[in-house]
Design an enzyme around this catalytic site. Structure first.
Site, PDB file in Angstrom:
ATOM      1  N   PRO A   1      25.459  38.427  36.955  1.00  0.00           N
ATOM      2  CA  PRO A   1      26.770  38.769  36.383  1.00  0.00           C
ATOM      3  C   PRO A   1      27.532  37.572  35.805  1.00  0.00           C
ATOM      4  CG  PRO A   1      26.523  39.690  38.595  1.00  0.00           C
ATOM      5  CD  PRO A   1      25.316  38.873  38.341  1.00  0.00           C
ATOM      6  N   LYS A   2      27.534  36.448  36.506  1.00  0.00           N
ATOM      7  CA  LYS A   2      28.272  35.278  36.047  1.00  0.00           C
ATOM      8  C   LYS A   2      27.710  34.760  34.721  1.00  0.00           C
ATOM      9  CE  LYS A   2      29.943  30.868  36.108  1.00  0.00           C
ATOM     10  NZ  LYS A   2      28.956  29.995  35.569  1.00  0.00           N
TER      11      LYS A   2
END
Length: 317
Positions: free
Chosen positions: A239-240
């Site tokens: 996600p990051k």
DNA sequence: ACGCAGGTGTACG
DNA sequence: CGTACACCTGCG
């Protein structure tokens, strides 16, 4: 062949701050004789650009000087730079938003003229972002520099050599370990020797996927959710990193990259220091900051670092 | 010297 | 589905 031009940004722009603020799109450009230099592709041609801003003159023009093998169209060069430094983003709109939130208000004075520093191209951004995961800015930028030196295209200018980032096809074929190759003048050139660690195999697999399977040129036209899911399917992309790619590679402002620091900062400001899961931080950021989320992340981090807040935030007790 | 920081993948429940 | 741990390197 030399090309010069001037760009008058709309609203404040701090070139020095933008380049040095540690955004993981790319390492800082090389500073020499009053300018920041970087080798980029303009209209398919290698083009060494030098950008200058009069120190402290946040509202003045940007002086651009470019050196290329053949002629380069001025308007193409201009739009490339507008893009890289996000010069068309409306900061007055952003500042209105930041000032409407008591917690965000203080960031403006620390960050005036700071803009999103975009990557030169999506592929470079994807590999850079994978390399930045669970890594320090220092080690990450060293690795990217070495990769460019080892496998990028060269351009010599005034006794210095500049390098582009290699293509997917080149990167997917580079050796992983030193043992795979003959030492060359006592030096070895493997991806591992660039200090990328276990990210090595992710980076090579990602390069292969992008060369053979995924079309990354259309991601910018997709809606946020679909683009997010697509980049998530690339190895080494969680996600990051996915949000970094969308923000720095495609200029998608709703993307909100959540690392431990932004988690600690938001927890301190909005949740009384409560231990937050990254998932919750991301949902909160995207809901509250909307299309400004990417800038809020950038401004909060820089503010926290400069104000000394960061040092007071402890990695849980 | 050596412990630690830093996201993602994987292997579990 | 959520949680725990291994992964690699360079810095303090």
């Amino acid at each position: 062949m030399k090309t010069t031009l001037q760009i008058q940004p709309e609203g404040p722009f701090n070139l020095d701050l933008t380049i040095k603020s540690g955004q993981t799109s790319q390492p800082p450009w090389k500073f020499k004789s009053d300018r920041f230099w970087e080798l980029i592709k303009v209209d398919g041609k290698l083009c060494l650009v030098g950008v200058h801003q009069k120190p402290g003159d946040l509202n003045g023009p940007i002086m651009v000087e470019a050196e290329s093998k053949g002629p380069v169209k001025k308007d193409v060069l201009r739009s490339k730079l507008l893009e890289i430094f996000s010069l068309e983003d409306d900061l007055s709109e952003l500042y209105k938003f930041l000032e409407s939130d008591e917690k965000l208000k203080p960031t403006v004075d620390f960050c005036r003229g700071l803009r999103i520093f975009k990557a030169h191209d999506p592929f470079e951004c994807i590999i850079s972002s994978i390399c930045s995961a669970n890594n320090s800015i220092l080690r990450w930028s060293r690795s990217i520099r070495k990769i460019k030196e080892n496998w990028g295209e060269n351009f010599d200018f005034k006794g210095e050599t500049f390098h582009t980032f290699p293509s997917p096809e080149v990167l997917m074929k580079v050796p992983e370990h030193d043992e795979e190759m003959e030492p060359c003048q006592g030096q070895t050139y493997s991806l591992k020797s660039c200090g990328v660690g276990y990210r090595c195999s992710y980076m090579k697999k990602a390069a292969r996927m992008i060369h053979e399977e995924i079309n990354i040129t259309t991601l910018g036209e997709m809606n946020y959710h679909d683009a997010f899911k697509t980049v998530l399917s690339i190895p080494g992309v969680g996600p990051k990193v996915a949000d970094c790619i969308l923000l720095y590679g495609y200029g998608i402002g709703r993307a909100f990259p959540v690392d431990v620091w932004i988690g600690r900062i938001l927890s301190h400001l909005y949740f009384e220091g409560e231990d937050l899961k990254p998932r919750k931080v991301r949902n909160f950021g995207m809901e509250h900051f909307g299309e400004h989320a990417g800038y809020v992340q950038l401004y909060l981090f820089h503010y926290a670092r400069k104000s000394g807040l960061l040092k007071t935030l402890k990695p849980k007790k």
